[in-house]
Every structure is written in structure tokens, then in C-alpha cells.
Design a protein around this motif. Structure first.
Motif, short mmCIF file in Angstrom:
data_model
loop_
_atom_site.label_atom_id
_atom_site.label_comp_id
_atom_site.label_asym_id
_atom_site.label_seq_id
_atom_site.Cartn_x
_atom_site.Cartn_y
_atom_site.Cartn_z
N THR A 21 0.83 -1.20 0.00
CA THR A 21 0.00 0.00 0.00
C THR A 21 0.86 1.25 0.00
O THR A 21 0.62 2.18 -0.78
N LEU A 24 2.52 1.68 -3.39
CA LEU A 24 1.56 2.15 -4.39
C LEU A 24 1.25 3.63 -4.18
O LEU A 24 1.17 4.39 -5.14
N GLN A 25 1.12 4.05 -2.94
CA GLN A 25 0.84 5.46 -2.67
C GLN A 25 1.99 6.37 -3.08
O GLN A 25 1.77 7.46 -3.60
N ILE A 28 1.73 6.49 -6.94
CA ILE A 28 0.64 7.36 -7.40
C ILE A 28 0.97 8.83 -7.13
O ILE A 28 0.71 9.69 -7.98
N ALA A 78 -7.25 7.54 -7.35
CA ALA A 78 -6.52 6.29 -7.07
C ALA A 78 -5.81 6.38 -5.72
O ALA A 78 -5.79 5.41 -4.96
N SER A 81 -8.39 6.11 -2.98
CA SER A 81 -8.89 4.73 -2.97
C SER A 81 -7.89 3.77 -2.36
O SER A 81 -8.27 2.80 -1.71
N SER A 82 -6.61 4.03 -2.57
CA SER A 82 -5.58 3.12 -2.08
C SER A 82 -5.54 3.06 -0.55
O SER A 82 -5.04 2.09 0.01
N SER A 85 -8.28 0.34 -0.27
CA SER A 85 -7.93 -0.92 -0.94
C SER A 85 -6.80 -0.65 -1.92
O SER A 85 -6.98 0.09 -2.89
N TRP A 86 -5.64 -1.24 -1.67
CA TRP A 86 -4.51 -1.02 -2.56
C TRP A 86 -4.82 -1.56 -3.95
O TRP A 86 -4.40 -0.99 -4.96
N GLY A 89 -6.85 0.99 -5.93
CA GLY A 89 -5.96 2.05 -6.39
C GLY A 89 -5.14 1.62 -7.60
O GLY A 89 -4.97 2.37 -8.56
N LEU A 90 -4.67 0.38 -7.58
CA LEU A 90 -3.89 -0.15 -8.69
C LEU A 90 -4.74 -0.30 -9.95
O LEU A 90 -4.31 0.03 -11.05
N CYS A 93 -5.30 3.08 -11.52
CA CYS A 93 -4.08 3.48 -12.26
C CYS A 93 -4.00 2.75 -13.60
O CYS A 93 -3.70 3.36 -14.63
#
Length: 109
Positions: A21, A24-25, A28, A78, A81-82, A85-86, A89-90, A93
């Protein structure tokens, strides 16, 4: 732009780990920063027609502006959202990347 390889590598390394997570953040957020920079550059280029060719169509200029704004907005969605829920978010993207890939192909043909 120099942050892109770093954040992509970070995401690739941690996507299957518990830190996915956060990775991903960061990924993003890098796109949000890049999108914001593109929006500022585009705003400058189109303001008063400074850096556009004389025959640039108004509809094309507005289309590019809309795409840049939507891309940055999609990244913001995204990112938010991440936190819940990661994977969501993915997926957002990936959808954004697909949109821009198809939009780019539309311009070529």
C-alpha cells in the motif's frame, strides 16, 4: 521525471509484500506531481497562445487540457482509494494508463 524509475522500482519490489500500500501510494503520488507539472506547463503554453502554432484548433487544445486534468484527477482518486484498498488504487491506475495508451493511438491514426 527522475522519480518515475524510483517509484516504479519501489512498487515492483513491494507489490507482493505487506508494504504494498505504501509503495503504491508513493507511486501514485509521483504521477500526481508529474501530472501537476504537465498541467502547469500546458497552462503556460496555451495561455494567450504563447507556445501554440497559429492554426492550433480550439477543440484539440481543449481536448489536451481535458486529458491532462482527467489524468491528474484519476491519480488523486486512485490515491484516496488506495487508503481503503490497494488493489482498487492499482486498478484505477491501470485504467488511466489504458485510457492514455488508447488516446495516444487515436491521435496517430
Amino acid at each position: 521525471v527522475i522519480l518515475m524509475p524510483f517509484s516504479t522500482s519501489l512498487l515492483g519490489e513491494y507489490i507482493a509484500k505487506s508494504e504494498q500500500t505504501t509503495a503504491l501510494q508513493i507511486y501514485i503520488t509521483t504521477y500526481i506531481l508529474l501530472g501537476s507539472a504537465f498541467n502547469l506547463l500546458w497552462w503556460y503554453a496555451r495561455s494567450r497562445g504563447r507556445l501554440l502554432v497559429n492554426d492550433a484548433s480550439t477543440s484539440r487544445v481543449k481536448g489536451i487540457q481535458t486529458e491532462y486534468i482527467l489524468g491528474t484527477l484519476a491519480c488523486c482518486i486512485a490515491l484516496v482509494s488506495s487508503f481503503f484498498s490497494w488493489l482498487l488504487g492499482l486498478v484505477i491506475c491501470a485504467g488511466m494508463f489504458a485510457f492514455f495508451a488508447l488516446a495516444g493511438r487515436r491521435e496517430v491514426s
